[in-house]
Scaffold this motif. Sequence first.
Motif, short mmCIF file in Angstrom:
data_model
loop_
_atom_site.label_atom_id
_atom_site.label_comp_id
_atom_site.label_asym_id
_atom_site.label_seq_id
_atom_site.Cartn_x
_atom_site.Cartn_y
_atom_site.Cartn_z
N THR A 25 0.85 -1.20 0.00
CA THR A 25 0.00 0.00 0.00
C THR A 25 0.88 1.24 0.00
OG1 THR A 25 -1.76 -1.15 1.19
CG2 THR A 25 -1.74 1.26 1.37
N SER A 27 2.22 5.21 -2.12
CA SER A 27 2.50 5.91 -3.36
C SER A 27 3.72 5.36 -4.11
CB SER A 27 2.70 7.40 -3.08
OG SER A 27 3.74 7.59 -2.14
N THR A 28 4.56 4.57 -3.44
CA THR A 28 5.72 3.99 -4.13
C THR A 28 5.33 2.67 -4.79
OG1 THR A 28 7.05 4.92 -2.34
CG2 THR A 28 8.18 3.46 -3.88
N ASP A 83 8.24 3.58 5.48
CA ASP A 83 8.42 4.97 5.92
C ASP A 83 9.87 5.24 6.33
OD1 ASP A 83 5.61 5.81 5.68
OD2 ASP A 83 5.34 4.18 7.12
N LYS A 93 6.81 1.00 9.18
CA LYS A 93 5.74 1.06 8.19
C LYS A 93 4.44 1.49 8.87
CE LYS A 93 5.06 -2.13 5.15
NZ LYS A 93 4.66 -1.03 4.26
N GLY A 94 3.46 1.81 8.04
CA GLY A 94 2.15 2.15 8.59
C GLY A 94 1.76 3.59 8.42
N GLU A 102 -0.28 -5.46 6.14
CA GLU A 102 1.04 -5.47 5.50
C GLU A 102 1.97 -6.47 6.19
OE1 GLU A 102 1.21 -0.93 3.72
OE2 GLU A 102 2.00 -1.29 5.72
N LYS A 120 13.82 7.64 2.54
CA LYS A 120 13.40 6.67 3.55
C LYS A 120 14.59 6.03 4.27
CE LYS A 120 9.17 7.23 2.09
NZ LYS A 120 8.42 6.29 1.30
C1 5RP Z 1 1.30 2.07 4.42
C2 5RP Z 1 2.77 1.94 4.42
C3 5RP Z 1 3.50 2.48 3.24
O1 5RP Z 1 4.20 1.45 2.64
C4 5RP Z 1 4.44 3.56 3.70
O2 5RP Z 1 3.69 4.54 4.40
C5 5RP Z 1 5.19 4.21 2.54
O3 5RP Z 1 4.28 4.91 1.74
P1 5RP Z 1 4.74 5.73 0.47
O4 5RP Z 1 5.26 4.75 -0.51
O5 5RP Z 1 3.47 6.41 0.03
O6 5RP Z 1 5.78 6.74 0.91
O7 5RP Z 1 3.39 1.40 5.31
O8 5RP Z 1 0.75 1.60 5.61
#
Ligand code: 5RP
Length: 222
Positions: A25, A27-28, A83, A93-94, A102, A120
Amino acid sequence: MIEKKEVGEKAIEFINDGMIVGLGTGSTVYYFISKLGELVQQGLSIKGVPTSKQTEKLARELGIPLVSFHQIEQIDVAIDGADEVDFDLNLIKGGGGALLREKIIAKAAKTFIVVADSQKNVETLGTFPLPIEVVPFGFEMTMKYIRELGGNPTLRQRRGTPFITDNGNYIIDSSFQEINQPEELEKNLNLLPGVVDNGLFVGIADTVITIVDKQLITRVRK
Ligand code: 5RP
């Protein structure tokens, strides 16, 4: 955005025909899932297991066939974002609130691959406030116990009301300054009454695809 696309699409190289694929889940991993959708349209045969309702919706829109745990015994590979990532490939994460599903999917996968832009990467986890999924009942007490463990917890809110996870729970975000012993903190948090799980992923990631000094690199857990 360019980095997210680069690392997300690189993860496609780990996918083979016939695989059961955990779909993360965020944006990456969005870029990975979009590319996967394109390949499925061209005839690739895989089945996905989504980590959130948001990802389930995206996968359905892209025509990626989905399965759930009662239909499978194992996931071949799971791809997800993070994150924070430290040098030992431990994660926070989260950020998107999907940490429980996840973690269930990452742990069920033979191989867990993280896609993370350069921002990150950290030496020590803990700058990003740690997401902790808790049951709504008595969350005030759970917050008190988190404080006793050295945290500085706040209840995640969206438009003035508590953020609700896909599992009907709350998220408490808690900074802990530097997390020098992530394994211990992950376990101690999960022993607190009311905690369902937390966003520390220790010793789970096998590979991290990331950018360092503008170069795309793949880090493998030792
Ligand atoms: C969601 C997550 C995502 O993988 C994490 O927040 C990274 O998100 P993004 O790729 O948008 O920076 O743990 O629960």
